[in-house]
Design a protein around this motif. Sequence first.
Motif, PDB file in Angstrom:
ATOM      1  N   THR A 203       0.828  -1.203   0.000  1.00 42.15           N
ATOM      2  CA  THR A 203       0.000   0.000   0.000  1.00 42.15           C
ATOM      3  C   THR A 203       0.864   1.255   0.000  1.00 42.15           C
ATOM      4  O   THR A 203       1.851   1.345   0.733  1.00 42.15           O
ATOM      5  N   VAL A 205       1.333   5.016   1.178  1.00 36.35           N
ATOM      6  CA  VAL A 205       0.842   5.721   2.363  1.00 36.35           C
ATOM      7  C   VAL A 205       1.526   7.076   2.496  1.00 36.35           C
ATOM      8  O   VAL A 205       2.586   7.330   1.915  1.00 36.35           O
ATOM      9  N   ASN A 206       0.895   7.920   3.311  1.00 43.12           N
ATOM     10  CA  ASN A 206       1.526   9.141   3.792  1.00 43.12           C
ATOM     11  C   ASN A 206       2.247   8.763   5.084  1.00 43.12           C
ATOM     12  O   ASN A 206       1.621   8.632   6.142  1.00 43.12           O
ATOM     13  N   LEU A 210       1.746   7.859   9.929  1.00 46.30           N
ATOM     14  CA  LEU A 210       1.872   6.533  10.543  1.00 46.30           C
ATOM     15  C   LEU A 210       2.324   6.613  12.002  1.00 46.30           C
ATOM     16  O   LEU A 210       2.075   5.691  12.785  1.00 46.30           O
ATOM     17  N   ASP A 241       8.017  -2.892   6.863  1.00 49.48           N
ATOM     18  CA  ASP A 241       8.139  -1.482   6.501  1.00 49.48           C
ATOM     19  C   ASP A 241       9.593  -1.175   6.157  1.00 49.48           C
ATOM     20  O   ASP A 241      10.464  -1.201   7.032  1.00 49.48           O
ATOM     21  N   TYR A 252       0.986  -1.752  12.889  1.00 49.96           N
ATOM     22  CA  TYR A 252       0.280  -0.473  12.898  1.00 49.96           C
ATOM     23  C   TYR A 252      -1.184  -0.737  13.253  1.00 49.96           C
ATOM     24  O   TYR A 252      -1.784  -1.697  12.743  1.00 49.96           O
ATOM     25  N   LEU A 257      -3.197   2.947   9.954  1.00 53.75           N
ATOM     26  CA  LEU A 257      -2.680   2.651   8.624  1.00 53.75           C
ATOM     27  C   LEU A 257      -3.693   3.025   7.553  1.00 53.75           C
ATOM     28  O   LEU A 257      -3.330   3.589   6.508  1.00 53.75           O
ATOM     29  N   TYR A 258      -4.971   2.753   7.818  1.00 47.00           N
ATOM     30  CA  TYR A 258      -5.970   3.066   6.794  1.00 47.00           C
ATOM     31  C   TYR A 258      -6.098   4.572   6.600  1.00 47.00           C
ATOM     32  O   TYR A 258      -6.278   5.050   5.474  1.00 47.00           O
ATOM     33  N   ALA A 260      -3.701   6.630   6.909  1.00 47.71           N
ATOM     34  CA  ALA A 260      -2.494   7.059   6.197  1.00 47.71           C
ATOM     35  C   ALA A 260      -2.488   6.640   4.730  1.00 47.71           C
ATOM     36  O   ALA A 260      -1.677   7.164   3.952  1.00 47.71           O
ATOM     37  N   LEU A 261      -3.351   5.712   4.349  1.00 48.56           N
ATOM     38  CA  LEU A 261      -3.376   5.250   2.958  1.00 48.56           C
ATOM     39  C   LEU A 261      -3.627   6.417   2.008  1.00 48.56           C
ATOM     40  O   LEU A 261      -4.640   7.124   2.109  1.00 48.56           O
ATOM     41  N   ARG A 262      -2.690   6.586   1.083  1.00 44.55           N
ATOM     42  CA  ARG A 262      -2.848   7.649   0.081  1.00 44.55           C
ATOM     43  C   ARG A 262      -1.876   7.391  -1.059  1.00 44.55           C
ATOM     44  O   ARG A 262      -0.663   7.346  -0.866  1.00 44.55           O
ATOM     45  N   LYS A 277      -7.226   5.753  -2.006  1.00 44.39           N
ATOM     46  CA  LYS A 277      -6.772   4.594  -1.230  1.00 44.39           C
ATOM     47  C   LYS A 277      -6.716   3.377  -2.149  1.00 44.39           C
ATOM     48  O   LYS A 277      -7.734   2.743  -2.424  1.00 44.39           O
TER      49      LYS A 277
END
Length: 286
Positions: A203, A205-206, A210, A241, A252, A257-258, A260-262, A277
Amino acid sequence: MSSIKKGRLAQLVERCIHIAEVAGSSPASSTAKVSKYLLLFLLAIPVVLLILFFSTSQTLTFKFAVPTPVHVTSPTILVPSVSVNPFSEDTEVLLADVPFTPQAPFGNWDDDRQQDGCEEATSLMAVSWARRQTFTPAQALQSIHDASKYQQDTYGEYRDVSAADTVVRIIQGFFGYSFARFQPDITISDIVNELRRGNLVITPVNGQLLGNPYFTPPGPERHMVVIRGYDPEKQEFITNDPGTKRGLLYRYPQDTLYTALRDYHTGYHILIPEVKKNMIVVSPLP
């Protein structure tokens, strides 16, 4: 015996008697009498045989057995069902034997290829797991360098590679691995479902959201992690990670984590106007 057969026999008997009488009516000696009786005897034999034949004759009927049709039913193929509702499961799922490397295997974060090498590192971990392979830190570093060079030579850029382009350029293009796909607009359930099916998830993420204490503050704004497990009791994702050397089996909270998903755009620090996402699903070799 039928009446027609009886009539024919009667006519035949009368004719034989008539012949005998004619033979016996002529003047003859005793020898002629003997011949008369002998002739009657000889004429009687076929008559008796004919009577016996017609009295015992029967019509023969031939019956051919017709085979009974055999009805063959198609075999029932039982396909084991796979649970795709993670919240009905209370057991932890963790994919084993996923090798780990930080994106800077020897800590050289000043090298741009390693500083921006999270896409290459996560792809290396996922593809090596899918192929049941391992690697040394030196081999990991070489792969990250080679993948960066491949992208620079082929596409003119190796930094900040989006999820969709990571599948096409790195996993399929550089590593030559086909069993990977891009999936947009995902939920927490989508991630857990793939893990329960035995697939790895990558995934974008940003990393600044996190809250990983091992990142150099404020953390990477564009980052990728491998998700290899889920703990429903603690509601945590288990990851590899590459942003830290302590990233093996790093946990996480699922909501962290969700959130941060991007996903981000391929290029170098291109503005991210909206949150998408998305994820990459990597399946093992069949």
